[in-house]
Design an enzyme around this catalytic site. Structure first.
Site, mmCIF file in Angstrom:
data_model
loop_
_atom_site.group_PDB
_atom_site.id
_atom_site.type_symbol
_atom_site.label_atom_id
_atom_site.label_comp_id
_atom_site.label_asym_id
_atom_site.label_seq_id
_atom_site.Cartn_x
_atom_site.Cartn_y
_atom_site.Cartn_z
ATOM 1 N N SER A 19 0.849 -1.190 0.000
ATOM 2 C CA SER A 19 0.000 0.000 0.000
ATOM 3 C C SER A 19 0.878 1.229 0.000
ATOM 4 O O SER A 19 2.073 1.175 0.284
ATOM 5 C CB SER A 19 -0.899 0.013 1.222
ATOM 6 O OG SER A 19 -0.124 0.370 2.348
ATOM 7 N N LYS A 20 0.226 2.327 -0.308
ATOM 8 C CA LYS A 20 0.924 3.589 -0.453
ATOM 9 C C LYS A 20 1.692 3.966 0.811
ATOM 10 O O LYS A 20 2.776 4.522 0.754
ATOM 11 C CB LYS A 20 -0.125 4.665 -0.746
ATOM 12 C CG LYS A 20 0.501 5.839 -1.391
ATOM 13 C CD LYS A 20 -0.488 6.668 -2.127
ATOM 14 C CE LYS A 20 0.330 7.687 -2.882
ATOM 15 N NZ LYS A 20 -0.061 7.915 -4.178
ATOM 16 N N ARG A 21 1.103 3.619 1.941
ATOM 17 C CA ARG A 21 1.745 4.012 3.196
ATOM 18 C C ARG A 21 3.166 3.476 3.315
ATOM 19 O O ARG A 21 4.015 4.085 3.922
ATOM 20 C CB ARG A 21 0.900 3.534 4.382
ATOM 21 C CG ARG A 21 -0.122 4.571 4.804
ATOM 22 C CD ARG A 21 -1.018 4.041 5.870
ATOM 23 N NE ARG A 21 -1.832 2.921 5.394
ATOM 24 C CZ ARG A 21 -1.793 1.699 5.894
ATOM 25 N NH1 ARG A 21 -1.011 1.419 6.884
ATOM 26 N NH2 ARG A 21 -2.551 0.750 5.403
ATOM 27 N N GLY A 41 5.376 3.028 1.010
ATOM 28 C CA GLY A 41 6.369 3.456 0.029
ATOM 29 C C GLY A 41 5.708 3.779 -1.279
ATOM 30 O O GLY A 41 4.511 3.970 -1.356
#
Ligand code: GLU
Length: 485
Positions: free
Chosen positions: A255-257, A259
């Site tokens: 997920s974006k969190r 990286g």
């Protein structure tokens, strides 16, 4: 023609393409090209609220960058267009009417207050799953007509038989079965009259003659609803293949969190398209051997859905970096030269002029030591400018009281050549060591420090030959001056 493979990549323009999207596009592309079929791009833009400015442009340019040319879709057109769902609203309306007429779908006038109360009550009762209670299914034709004429807001729902057994064959997971009981009466048309993903997706896949739906595992729970829709229309469903989840190395969902997930970020960091495509192809697929290096055309030849794994695919950035280095080393000199010139033009060295011969020598010296072209500028900065500083640890270890005298001798030696070749720099060094009665290392290490400011890098004779006699002598004089005491 009609039994020819037709697959689609059907992104919603709700953001920039991320790694998972590109994998879906790539697998569809590879499957189409491998089987001589067609690859279609369809923009699923029915969710007006989630549309992001520039997202369609990013989708098209990213596919183009990655080399995944589509046969039908926006800009190009094709026999099954339009390829933007927002331009197909009339088609969905026609199909909604078919479902309403054969009672496979129904109007629902429930207010959001009622739906919230219903959900809360089901949660209080610890229901396995919250679902619509078919309240509006019992409305008579007259009641419906009255509410419609009064303009009461409404949606249209799929009428799911709770006793139905929905089975389908997934190319990757085998047989998948759901019971109607766990499927909600899905909204097919929203109160703004736009179709939901489910309706538009199924109608379009059918009308665009899609033979195989290849998409991420997160869509698996939607598939029984789609199968019911195909049945409701009396259509044959396509073959389904749900691709494994993408995971972080700790096996949490990518997920974006954690990286970068946007393809754009990888482009900006200087990853080669060949490397990223090669890497993404291996996120869930292998040819069954240890091979890891592929070009796109080789992937087309080797790819098959039966070699796609069920289990999650771990995103390993070190492997991506390794593949980038491998692909970089396969580039021709002229490709590398073009890339380096581009990198220089965007760097602080942009106003300096370098000959092709000089840059090709730098490339030869540096390419085995880098994974990215821009690392040539970072790690090999001393080819483009004088070192501003000398590494303290190297000074401590390598700079002796006689280093200055030794280097001056070396400077004298090379100065005797009008245009020294690499072997002349080498001869000068052994002569210096012999005359000063020291080992070769006593010349090499201080010399490296003088010309590069650091302790590692390509062979010293490569460096001094590439930067040339004048600069080598200047740098020797400079370090002798700076480290005099
Ligand atoms: N519009 C969906 C998406 O954004 C498509 C899912 C599918 O392929 O059916 O991924």
């Amino acid at each position: 023609m009609s039994d020819k493979v037709r697959v689609r990549y059907a992104p919603s323009p709700t953001g920039y393409i991320h790694i998972g999207n590109l994998r879906t596009a790539l697998y569809n592309y590879l499957f189409a090209r491998h089987s001589g079929g067609k690859f279609i791009l369809r923009i699923e833009d029915t969710d007006q609220a989630r549309k992001v400015e520039g997202a369609v442009g990013n989708i098209i340019s990213t596919l183009d960058w990655a080399g995944l040319d589509y046969d039908e879709g926006p800009v190009k057109g094709g026999e099954c267009g339009p390829y933007y769902q927002s331009e197909r609203l009339g088609i969905y309306k026609e199909h909604t009417d078919i479902l309403l007429n054969n009672k496979k779908a129904y109007y629902c006038f429930c207010t959001s207050e009622r739906l919230t109360a219903l959900r809360e009550e089901q949660q209080r009762q610890k229901a396995a799953q919250t679902k619509y209670d078919k309240h509006c299914l019992s409305l008579s034709e007259d009641e419906i007509a009255k509410k419609l004429s009064e303009g009461i807001p409404h949606v249209i729902r799929l009428n799911v038989d709770p006793c139905a057994k929905i089975k389908f064959q997934d190319e990757i997971r085998g047989e998948v079965e759901f019971t109607g009981e766990v499927i909600d009466d899905q909204v097919l048309v929203k109160s703004d009259n736009y179709p939901t993903y489910h309706l538009a997706n199924v109608v379009d896949d059918h009308l665009m003659k899609i033979t195989h739906v290849i998409r991420g595992e997160e869509w698996l729970p939607s598939t029984p609803k789609h199968v019911l829709l195909y049945e409701s229309f009396g259509w044959k469903p396509p073959v389904f293949a749900h691709l494994p989840l993408l995971l972080n190395p700790d096996r949490s969902k990518l997920s974006k969190r954690q990286g970068d997930v946007a393809v754009e970020d990888y482009k900006k960091k200087g990853y080669l398209r060949e490397a990223l495509v090669n890497f993404i192809a291996l996120l869930g697929w292998t040819a069954g051997d240890d091979r890891e290096f592929y070009y796109l055309d080789e992937l087309i030849t080797s790819f098959s859905l039966d070699r796609v794994n069920k289990s999650g695919a771990v995103f390993d950035i070190l492997k991506l970096n390794w593949l980038n280095a491998e692909h970089l080393r396969k580039k021709t000199d002229s490709e590398l030269l073009g890339m380096l010139r581009l990198e220089l033009s965007e760097s602080k060295y942009s106003s300096l002029e370098f000959s092709d011969e000089f840059l090709l020598n730098v490339i030869t010296a540096m390419i085995p030591r880098v994974s990215f072209i821009k690392e040539i500028l970072e790690k090999g900065f001393y080819f483009f400018e004088e070192p501003a500083l000398y590494d303290e640890a190297v000074i401590k270890k390598r700079w002796k009281s006689d280093s200055s005298a030794i280097l001056c001798k070396y400077a004298e030696k090379i100065n005797q050549y009008s245009s020294p070749q690499k072997e002349d720099f080498e001869t000068a060094l052994s002569e210096t060591a012999a005359e000063m009665n020291v080992g070769n290392g006593d010349v090499i290490h201080p010399l490296r420090l003088a010309v590069s400011g650091v302790g590692g890098g390509p062979g010293i004779f490569d460096i001094v030959y590439i930067i040339g006699k004048e600069k080598t002598i200047n740098r020797i004089n400079r370090i002798s001056e700076k480290l005099k005491s």
